[in-house]
Design an enzyme around this catalytic site. Sequence first.
Site, PDB file in Angstrom:
ATOM      1  CB  SER A   1      -9.839  19.926  -5.733  1.00  0.00           C
ATOM      2  OG  SER A   1      -9.299  18.643  -5.628  1.00  0.00           O
TER       3      SER A   1
HETATM    4  N1  SAH Z   1     -11.540  14.713  -3.907  1.00  0.00           N
HETATM    5  C1  SAH Z   1     -10.925  15.272  -2.953  1.00  0.00           C
HETATM    6  C2  SAH Z   1      -9.461  16.017  -3.027  1.00  0.00           C
HETATM    7  C3  SAH Z   1      -8.638  14.910  -2.857  1.00  0.00           C
HETATM    8  S1  SAH Z   1      -6.931  15.220  -2.855  1.00  0.00           S
HETATM    9  C4  SAH Z   1     -11.842  16.569  -2.282  1.00  0.00           C
HETATM   10  O1  SAH Z   1     -13.155  16.642  -2.894  1.00  0.00           O
HETATM   11  O2  SAH Z   1     -11.379  16.951  -1.031  1.00  0.00           O
HETATM   12  C5  SAH Z   1      -6.353  13.459  -3.205  1.00  0.00           C
HETATM   13  C6  SAH Z   1      -6.794  12.511  -2.309  1.00  0.00           C
HETATM   14  O3  SAH Z   1      -6.215  11.152  -3.043  1.00  0.00           O
HETATM   15  C7  SAH Z   1      -5.787  12.675  -1.031  1.00  0.00           C
HETATM   16  O4  SAH Z   1      -6.923  12.455   0.029  1.00  0.00           O
HETATM   17  C8  SAH Z   1      -5.068  11.242  -0.941  1.00  0.00           C
HETATM   18  O5  SAH Z   1      -4.870  10.671   0.353  1.00  0.00           O
HETATM   19  C9  SAH Z   1      -5.818  10.363  -1.907  1.00  0.00           C
HETATM   20  N2  SAH Z   1      -4.781   9.162  -2.764  1.00  0.00           N
HETATM   21  C10 SAH Z   1      -3.534   9.160  -3.039  1.00  0.00           C
HETATM   22  N3  SAH Z   1      -3.515   8.104  -3.852  1.00  0.00           N
HETATM   23  C11 SAH Z   1      -4.613   7.186  -3.778  1.00  0.00           C
HETATM   24  C12 SAH Z   1      -4.810   6.025  -4.041  1.00  0.00           C
HETATM   25  N4  SAH Z   1      -3.765   5.205  -4.520  1.00  0.00           N
HETATM   26  N5  SAH Z   1      -6.010   5.508  -3.772  1.00  0.00           N
HETATM   27  C13 SAH Z   1      -7.150   6.282  -3.118  1.00  0.00           C
HETATM   28  N6  SAH Z   1      -6.671   7.482  -2.743  1.00  0.00           N
HETATM   29  C14 SAH Z   1      -5.498   8.047  -2.778  1.00  0.00           C
END
Ligand code: SAH
Length: 214
Positions: free
Chosen positions: A57
Site C-alpha cells: 500500500s
Molecule cells: N498490507 C499489505 C498490502 C497488501 S495488498 C502491505 O503492507 O504490503 C492486499 C493483500 O491481501 C494481498 O497480498 C492479497 O493477496 C491479500 N488478500 C486478498 N484477499 C484475501 C483474503 N481473503 N484473506 C487474506 N488475504 C487476502
Amino acid sequence: MNSNEELIKSLLDRGYADERIAETMRKADRKAFIPANYWPNAYEDHPLPIGFGQTISAPGVVAFMSKSLGVKEGHRVLEIGAGSGWQAAVLGLLVGKTGHVTSIERVPELVVRANENLRKLGLGNVEVVQGDGTLGYPEQAPFDRIIVTAAGPQIPPPLLEQLAEGGKLIMPAGGSFAQELILVTKKKGKIETKSIMSVVFVPLIGKFGYREGI
Ligand code: SAH
C-alpha cells in the site's frame, strides 16, 4: 521523495502520521519490504507491485489507517492481507512486546516472504498465517483492532463477531475500482460505521469477499 526521513516528514506535515507512527516507519523502512527493482521508488507515496498481482500500500494509506485505528500498546490486532508485511510491521511496533499481531494472507508465497521480512526486523510479536481472512481467526478472537488491507463488497460478518467490545475495525469497502475507507466501532454490542476517505485497493478474495478471477 528520496529518503525515508523525507517521506516521514511529508506524512507528518499532511497529518497522515503522528509521532508514534513516524517512529515505527523509521524502524520499519519501506525499502526492506519491496522487490529490489522498485528500490528507487521506495519512498514515493503510491502503491508498488510485490508480485502475484498484489501491491504494497501507499505510505499515506498505511499511516492514515494505523492512525485512524488508534492502535495502543498491548492491543491484540488482526490484519487481513499481509502482502509484504509492512503494515503488519508498523502494527507490531505500535502494540509493542505486550501486544500481538496476527496477519492472514491468501497467497502462500507472500506468507513466506512477509514472515521473512518481519523476522529480519526482529518482530517476534507478529505472525503471518495462510488462509481466507474473510473468515477471521476465531482461535485468537476477540481482537481489539482489525484492519483489512484489501477491498471487499461488505464487511465480512465473522470479523464483526470477532471484534472485542469497544474495538475498532477499518476496511475499504465498495466496488472493485474505488472504495470508501470504513471505520467501525463496536459499542455495547452495537456496530457504528463511519466513512472516512476514498481509496483504491486490490480485491479481497474469499468467502465473504469477491470470487477468485474477477
Ligand atoms: N498490507 C499489505 C498490502 C497488501 S495488498 C502491505 O503492507 O504490503 C492486499 C493483500 O491481501 C494481498 O497480498 C492479497 O493477496 C491479500 N488478500 C486478498 N484477499 C484475501 C483474503 N481473503 N484473506 C487474506 N488475504 C487476502
